[in-house]
Design a protein around this motif. Structure first.
Motif, PDB file in Angstrom:
ATOM      1  N   ASP A  58       0.968  -1.043   0.457  1.00 40.00           N
ATOM      2  CA  ASP A  58      -0.108   0.326  -0.154  1.00 40.00           C
ATOM      3  C   ASP A  58       0.979   1.511   0.200  1.00 40.00           C
ATOM      4  OD1 ASP A  58      -2.229  -1.443   0.032  1.00 40.00           O
ATOM      5  OD2 ASP A  58      -2.470  -1.001   2.268  1.00 40.00           O
ATOM      6  N   THR A  59       2.051   1.152   0.893  1.00 37.51           N
ATOM      7  CA  THR A  59       3.055   2.410   0.664  1.00 37.51           C
ATOM      8  C   THR A  59       3.563   2.543  -1.281  1.00 37.51           C
ATOM      9  OG1 THR A  59       4.065   1.521   2.569  1.00 37.51           O
ATOM     10  CG2 THR A  59       4.829   3.159   0.719  1.00 37.51           C
ATOM     11  N   TRP A  60       3.915   1.511  -1.465  1.00 35.96           N
ATOM     12  CA  TRP A  60       4.045   2.418  -3.345  1.00 35.96           C
ATOM     13  C   TRP A  60       3.104   2.210  -3.828  1.00 35.96           C
ATOM     14  CZ3 TRP A  60       8.611   2.195  -1.859  1.00 35.96           C
ATOM     15  CH2 TRP A  60       9.469   1.119  -1.313  1.00 35.96           C
ATOM     16  N   HIS A  61       1.981   1.398  -3.561  1.00 39.77           N
ATOM     17  CA  HIS A  61       0.459   2.172  -4.486  1.00 39.77           C
ATOM     18  C   HIS A  61       0.074   3.414  -4.258  1.00 39.77           C
ATOM     19  CE1 HIS A  61      -1.399  -2.142  -4.621  1.00 39.77           C
ATOM     20  NE2 HIS A  61       0.026  -2.280  -5.009  1.00 39.77           N
ATOM     21  N   LEU A  62       0.138   4.001  -2.745  1.00 42.77           N
ATOM     22  CA  LEU A  62       0.157   5.259  -3.048  1.00 42.77           C
ATOM     23  C   LEU A  62       1.531   6.317  -2.524  1.00 42.77           C
ATOM     24  CD1 LEU A  62      -1.267   7.509  -0.840  1.00 42.77           C
ATOM     25  CD2 LEU A  62      -0.097   7.139   0.682  1.00 42.77           C
ATOM     26  N   MET A  63       2.425   5.986  -3.751  1.00 42.41           N
ATOM     27  CA  MET A  63       3.573   6.696  -3.512  1.00 42.41           C
ATOM     28  C   MET A  63       2.863   7.110  -5.587  1.00 42.41           C
ATOM     29  SD  MET A  63       7.709   5.899  -3.701  1.00 42.41           S
ATOM     30  CE  MET A  63       7.643   6.350  -1.106  1.00 42.41           C
ATOM     31  N   ALA A  64       2.756   5.725  -5.612  1.00 39.68           N
ATOM     32  CA  ALA A  64       2.306   5.487  -7.360  1.00 39.68           C
ATOM     33  C   ALA A  64       1.312   6.842  -8.084  1.00 39.68           C
ATOM     34  CB  ALA A  64       2.116   4.283  -8.328  1.00 39.68           C
ATOM     35  N   SER A  65       0.935   6.489  -7.430  1.00 37.48           N
ATOM     36  CA  SER A  65      -1.022   7.323  -6.904  1.00 37.48           C
ATOM     37  C   SER A  65      -0.840   8.720  -7.133  1.00 37.48           C
ATOM     38  CB  SER A  65      -1.957   6.346  -6.646  1.00 37.48           C
ATOM     39  OG  SER A  65      -2.329   5.344  -6.573  1.00 37.48           O
ATOM     40  N   ALA A  66       0.030   8.866  -6.423  1.00 38.82           N
ATOM     41  CA  ALA A  66       0.048  10.252  -5.887  1.00 38.82           C
ATOM     42  C   ALA A  66       1.420  10.911  -7.249  1.00 38.82           C
ATOM     43  CB  ALA A  66       0.772  10.502  -4.625  1.00 38.82           C
ATOM     44  N   ASP A  87      -2.920  12.035   2.579  1.00 41.03           N
ATOM     45  CA  ASP A  87      -2.427  11.027   3.006  1.00 41.03           C
ATOM     46  C   ASP A  87      -0.905  10.236   3.083  1.00 41.03           C
ATOM     47  OD1 ASP A  87      -4.910  10.324   3.048  1.00 41.03           O
ATOM     48  OD2 ASP A  87      -5.476   9.606   0.474  1.00 41.03           O
ATOM     49  N   VAL A  88      -0.209  10.906   2.396  1.00 42.23           N
ATOM     50  CA  VAL A  88       1.457  10.734   2.708  1.00 42.23           C
ATOM     51  C   VAL A  88       2.029  11.236   3.592  1.00 42.23           C
ATOM     52  CG1 VAL A  88       3.408  11.435   1.201  1.00 42.23           C
ATOM     53  CG2 VAL A  88       1.872  11.286   0.020  1.00 42.23           C
ATOM     54  N   HIS A  89       1.485  12.446   3.943  1.00 40.29           N
ATOM     55  CA  HIS A  89       1.882  12.665   5.714  1.00 40.29           C
ATOM     56  C   HIS A  89       1.135  11.477   6.453  1.00 40.29           C
ATOM     57  CE1 HIS A  89       2.293  17.665   4.700  1.00 40.29           C
ATOM     58  NE2 HIS A  89       3.440  16.834   4.288  1.00 40.29           N
ATOM     59  N   ALA A  90      -0.159  10.823   6.504  1.00 43.09           N
ATOM     60  CA  ALA A  90      -0.463  10.154   7.261  1.00 43.09           C
ATOM     61  C   ALA A  90       0.482   8.634   7.221  1.00 43.09           C
ATOM     62  CB  ALA A  90      -1.486   9.306   7.281  1.00 43.09           C
ATOM     63  N   GLU A  91       0.994   8.177   6.073  1.00 46.58           N
ATOM     64  CA  GLU A  91       1.729   7.285   6.124  1.00 46.58           C
ATOM     65  C   GLU A  91       3.386   6.964   6.237  1.00 46.58           C
ATOM     66  OE1 GLU A  91       2.644   3.559   4.317  1.00 46.58           O
ATOM     67  OE2 GLU A  91       1.265   4.058   4.997  1.00 46.58           O
ATOM     68  N   THR A  92       3.943   8.481   6.470  1.00 47.01           N
ATOM     69  CA  THR A  92       5.040   8.433   6.936  1.00 47.01           C
ATOM     70  C   THR A  92       5.366   8.546   8.268  1.00 47.01           C
ATOM     71  OG1 THR A  92       5.789  10.091   4.475  1.00 47.01           O
ATOM     72  CG2 THR A  92       6.990  10.358   6.363  1.00 47.01           C
ATOM     73  N   GLY A 149      -4.130  -5.495 -10.660  1.00 48.30           N
ATOM     74  CA  GLY A 149      -3.179  -6.856  -9.366  1.00 48.30           C
ATOM     75  C   GLY A 149      -1.981  -7.214 -10.179  1.00 48.30           C
ATOM     76  N   TYR A 150      -1.634  -6.313 -10.499  1.00 45.69           N
ATOM     77  CA  TYR A 150       0.034  -6.469 -11.726  1.00 45.69           C
ATOM     78  C   TYR A 150       0.954  -5.804 -10.325  1.00 45.69           C
ATOM     79  CZ  TYR A 150      -2.064 -10.434 -14.444  1.00 45.69           C
ATOM     80  OH  TYR A 150      -2.396 -11.438 -15.403  1.00 45.69           O
ATOM     81  N   GLU A 151       1.234  -6.702  -9.803  1.00 44.92           N
ATOM     82  CA  GLU A 151       2.461  -5.823  -9.277  1.00 44.92           C
ATOM     83  C   GLU A 151       4.333  -6.040  -8.640  1.00 44.92           C
ATOM     84  OE1 GLU A 151       1.771  -5.020  -4.439  1.00 44.92           O
ATOM     85  OE2 GLU A 151      -0.075  -5.660  -5.827  1.00 44.92           O
TER      86      GLU A 151
END
Length: 537
Positions: A58-66, A87-92, A149-151
């Protein structure tokens, strides 16, 4: 309102940068500055991932989407960009919870001030811009693979590595290898997306696509997201609503799992920059699944819907549930309400053609590799041209139309991405069983073009640079940047790029690309063809 600075796309003001209260793309200074703040937050998140065992997919998904949200012509919403930043601040904070209460903060995981980048020494700014804009384009491809579904965790970790590099006080020696690594990792990302698309929707097959809009209700779908199109086709099945592709969605007609729907009728319009004119009197809704969205005109704003990464203020947005389902009922109801045309409408491409072809991906071409090799050896095919990339509104892009028209009759023109709309309705004839013009697909299908080039080089026992193949590329936004870096990573030389060179290339960085890769700007079709083909042209 503060002024902005943005020079990431080809149409940037005065070929130097948009610096007023609104960019040429329509993005406001507020949104541009919020995108900078989001990028700065992403650099903080990238630092927090370093060696951190709490990182998840989910970290990588957020990074790519942002990152995708900062791409040109994707997200125009200040509110949505701020949500991403939160969302990025919350993940950090989740990854490094002690930082928020540290009595002696070191600032390592803090947001990066993007003004440090924009005011850096010009060569450092240029290399860091190549890295940043390259991973923004790469993030779009990763996002499309993720939703199917591919990562690949390695791709996510490279986003962090590249963002980390943008925030560091590094010199050219440290940054140059990362610039080319963007190209390497983008190749892996395009391969992942190619696998996702073909395993989900089947292998593309050559397909003729009509440009006629049949009478009755219909929906126009733009962008790149094949999954969104599949969901819409499922939900419109049997409801008397036809579906037409637009822009980069055209290659969807070649995928068996999409073309099996009889109400996927054809393609409407040309490339993205003509949408404000082409949509003005359209009696149908338009669904944008990815870039390129232009700020809708009042004449059709009530008919625009967005989904996925695309957001525009006061425009209906089709959200996704936690399991990925989307309900396109509002779009379908709008199509039924508007009713479509009362009789069939016969549209044409830019050059007057009534249909176009697509689906010449690598499998379609390489299935005839033996015949192609024989045709080259016999002299029936003298040269291949890859005329590909983004379209745009800047004057001078008719170069690509004229170039294709003037290619000799014993040459094959391969194309992909939306730049093809300049010439994809031309009838160039055939060489034996092969159409002289072959559309390989969307911009990410540059992967197919690379695989074809490598396979032909292997068949002839030479390097790609030794093939009778020339690459004539057009660029507009950041996906073109990551594809260019992929070609450079592969050592491909003598690329011609236009219609203008990127504003973020400093003279020294440009000189490096010229010296090591012989990259050059396009000039005129006649001069470039003569340079490529010599006196035989």
């Amino acid at each position: 309102m503060e002024n902005m600075f943005c020079y990431q796309c080809e149409q940037t003001a005065n070929c130097s940068g948009c610096t007023g209260n609104r960019g040429v793309c329509g993005k406001t200074a507020d949104v541009a500055n919020l995108q900078d703040a989001l990028t700065g937050a992403l650099i903080g998140l990238a630092r927090a991932t370093d060696g951190n065992e709490k990182v998840t997919k989910d970290t990588w998904h957020l990074m790519a989407s942002a990152l995708f949200a900062t791409l040109t012509n994707v997200n125009f919403s200040a509110e949505d960009i701020e949500r991403f930043t939160n969302d990025v601040h919350a993940e950090t904070a989740r990854l490094v919870p002690d930082c928020s209460c540290c009595q002696s903060p070191c600032g390592h995981n803090a947001d990066y001030d993007m003004q440090k980048l924009w005011t850096a020494q010009e060569d450092i700014r240029s290399l860091k811009s190549l890295i940043l804009f390259g991973i923004r384009g790469m993030a779009a491809y990763a996002h499309h693979a993720f939703v199917l579904g591919y990562e690949d965790e390695e791709i996510g970790r490279f986003f962090a590595k590249a963002l980390f590099a943008v925030g560091e006080d590094w010199g050219m020696e440290e940054l140059l290898p990362i610039v080319l690594e963007v190209g390497e990792k983008n190749l892996a990302t395009m391969a992942l997306l190619d696998k996702a698309n073909t395993e989900t929707f089947g292998t593309p097959v050559p397909t003729t696509v009509p440009l006629t809009i049949e009478k009755g209700p219909f929906i126009v779908v733009s962008g790149h997201d094949l999954r969104d199109l599949k969901l819409l086709l499922e939900q419109t099945d049997g409801k008397g609503v036809n579906v037409y592709t637009h822009g980069e969605m055209l290659p969807a007609h070649a995928y068996p799992e999409l073309k099996k729907y009889p109400h996927l009728k054809g393609n409407f319009g040309t490339a993205w920059q003509n949408q404000q004119k082409e949509f003005a009197s359209l009696p149908a809704p338009i669904l944008f699944t990815t870039n390129c969205l232009m700020p809708p005109k009042a004449s059709y704003a009530d008919r625009v819907f967005t989904t996925g990464a695309v957001v525009f203020p006061n425009t209906p947005f089709i959200s996704s549930s936690t399991d990925g389902h989307k309900d396109f009922t509002p779009v379908i109801e709008k199509a039924l309400e508007l009713g479509g045309f009362s009789k069939d409408q016969h549209f044409t491409g830019i050059n007057g053609g009534s249909s176009v072809m697509t689906g010449f991906a690598r499998n379609a071409i390489l299935s005839s590799a033996g015949e192609i090799v024989d045709a080259v050896k016999s002299g029936a095919i003298r040269h291949f041209f890859l005329v590909a990339g983004c379209d745009g509104a800047r004057a001078g892009r008719n170069y690509y139309t004229e170039f294709v028209k003037q290619t000799p009759s014993d040459s094959i023109v391969l194309t992909l991405a939306c730049g093809k709309y300049r010439f994809n309705d031309l009838d160039l004839g055939t060489i034996g069983a092969f159409p002289r013009l072959m559309d390989m697909g969307q911009c990410n299908d540059a992967y197919s073009a690379i695989k074809v080039a490598v396979a032909l080089a292997d068949a002839f026992g030479c390097g790609v640079n030794d093939l009778p193949l020339s690459m004539i590329l057009s660029w507009y936004e950041q996906k073109a940047v990551c594809i260019l870096l992929t070609l450079l990573h592969l050592g491909i030389k003598n690329i011609k790029l236009g219609p203008t060179l990127p504003a973020f290339l400093s003279p020294n960085v440009l000189n490096y690309l010229v010296e090591h890769f012989a990259i050059a700007p396009v000039t005129t079709p006649e001069a470039d063809l003569k340079e490529i083909l010599g006196e035989l042209f």
